[in-house]
Design a protein around this motif. Structure first.
Motif, PDB file in Angstrom:
ATOM      1  N   HIS A   6       1.105  -5.464   8.480  1.00 52.54           N
ATOM      2  CA  HIS A   6       0.320  -4.289   8.887  1.00 52.54           C
ATOM      3  C   HIS A   6       0.552  -3.179   7.868  1.00 52.54           C
ATOM      4  N   ALA A   7      -0.527  -2.620   7.341  1.00 44.83           N
ATOM      5  CA  ALA A   7      -0.429  -1.546   6.347  1.00 44.83           C
ATOM      6  C   ALA A   7      -0.965  -0.251   6.917  1.00 44.83           C
ATOM      7  N   SER A   8      -0.281   0.847   6.578  1.00 46.63           N
ATOM      8  CA  SER A   8      -0.743   2.164   7.019  1.00 46.63           C
ATOM      9  C   SER A   8      -0.523   3.166   5.899  1.00 46.63           C
ATOM     10  N   CYS A   9      -1.379   4.171   5.846  1.00 48.81           N
ATOM     11  CA  CYS A   9      -1.298   5.192   4.804  1.00 48.81           C
ATOM     12  C   CYS A   9      -1.565   6.544   5.448  1.00 48.81           C
ATOM     13  N   ALA A  10      -0.638   7.482   5.267  1.00 43.99           N
ATOM     14  CA  ALA A  10      -0.767   8.803   5.875  1.00 43.99           C
ATOM     15  C   ALA A  10      -0.292   9.863   4.898  1.00 43.99           C
ATOM     16  N   ALA A  11      -0.400  11.117   5.304  1.00 44.33           N
ATOM     17  CA  ALA A  11      -0.016  12.230   4.428  1.00 44.33           C
ATOM     18  C   ALA A  11       1.468  12.175   4.064  1.00 44.33           C
ATOM     19  N   GLU A  12       2.289  11.675   4.989  1.00 40.37           N
ATOM     20  CA  GLU A  12       3.733  11.651   4.732  1.00 40.37           C
ATOM     21  C   GLU A  12       4.180  10.406   3.977  1.00 40.37           C
ATOM     22  N   GLY A  13       3.250   9.500   3.700  1.00 43.46           N
ATOM     23  CA  GLY A  13       3.616   8.318   2.933  1.00 43.46           C
ATOM     24  C   GLY A  13       2.900   7.064   3.395  1.00 43.46           C
ATOM     25  N   SER A  14       3.242   5.947   2.775  1.00 38.46           N
ATOM     26  CA  SER A  14       2.638   4.658   3.090  1.00 38.46           C
ATOM     27  C   SER A  14       3.693   3.710   3.636  1.00 38.46           C
TER      28      SER A  14
END
Length: 254
Positions: free
Chosen positions: A189-197
């Motif tokens: 599962h991959a996620s990408c947000a303002a605080e990092g990936s």
């Protein structure tokens, strides 16, 4: 007199893979020796320094390649120690050059040799992905590798505190990660947000791995963490600590 060489049984191709690995190691050794000799012969200080930098880089690449060797298929492998050595090699070879600190923590875990190797391939690819694509701006660059055992499921995460980037572009280069995860009967599962990936791999234990995990739970309830130092230092032995530690040239704990 003519003799025939009997082929060895190799239903899964591991013999061919080991032979290829052996040849790559030999070629790297030969290349390092050749460039080192040229550096010694050169009277130009700048040329000598440049060649020695190349030798240093090749040594780092060779260390990562050796750390990714496939363990003995006939035995269970200490996955925490295997990943420790791999992360140490990747830190020296790639992350230190980019001033990226690596925070590593792991539960006690035994995996079948080939499955441990595939886990190493996945972690290596994900850390390489961090080095290539993460944008840290004014943040202190940091990546984390966590290996956890949750019941009968292994959870391995690789994350960074870089600014959000194009997740599609990052995932596009990770075909080997998806294929390796599928061969472990798992998924990523991959996620990408303002605080990092963050990338999270989960896969179930086999029956033999479950038995080993049960035995480890009876003998110890603590996870294992290590302090790994800079690029030219020796890797320390695994230590039992109460918290994860940082893997970078500064050798500072957090």
């Amino acid at each position: 007199m003519t003799k025939h060489i009997a082929p060895l049984p190799d239903p899964d191709g591991s013999l061919l893979l080991r032979e290829l690995n052996h040849r790559v190691n030999n070629e790297l050794t030969s290349t390092i020796c050749t460039i080192s000799a040229k550096a010694v012969e050169s009277d130009d200080v700048a040329v000598k320094a440049a060649l020695l930098d190349v030798v240093d880089l090749l040594h780092g690449y060779a260390d990562v390649h050796k750390a990714l060797r496939m363990p003995d298929r006939g035995h269970l492998t200490d996955a925490a120690t295997y990943l420790q050595h791999l992360c140490f090699s990747i830190t020296k070879y790639r992350l230190d050059r980019l001033s990226i600190g690596l925070l590593y923590s792991a539960d006690d875990l035994r995996l079948e040799g080939e499955r441990c190797w595939k886990l190493g391939l996945i972690v290596s690819e994900l850390l390489t992905n961090v080095a290539r694509h993460a944008r840290f701006d004014d943040r202190h660059p940091e990546a984390k590798v966590k290996l956890l055992l949750a019941g009968k499921v292994v959870r391995c995460s690789v994350s960074d505190n870089g600014s959000a980037s194009d997740l599609v572009a990052r995932v596009r280069e990770l075909t080997i990660v998806g294929e390796s995860a599928s061969s472990l009967a798992g998924h990523v599962h991959a996620s990408c947000a303002a605080e990092g990936s963050s990338f999270l791999l989960t896969f179930p234990l086999t029956e033999s791995e479950q038995r080993a995990a049960g035995a480890l739970m009876l003998s110890s309830s603590e996870g294992r963490c290590v302090v790994l130092t800079g690029r030219r230092s020796q890797e320390p032995k695994m230590q039992r600590l109460a918290r994860p530690v940082v893997l970078n040239a500064a050798c500072s704990t957090r």
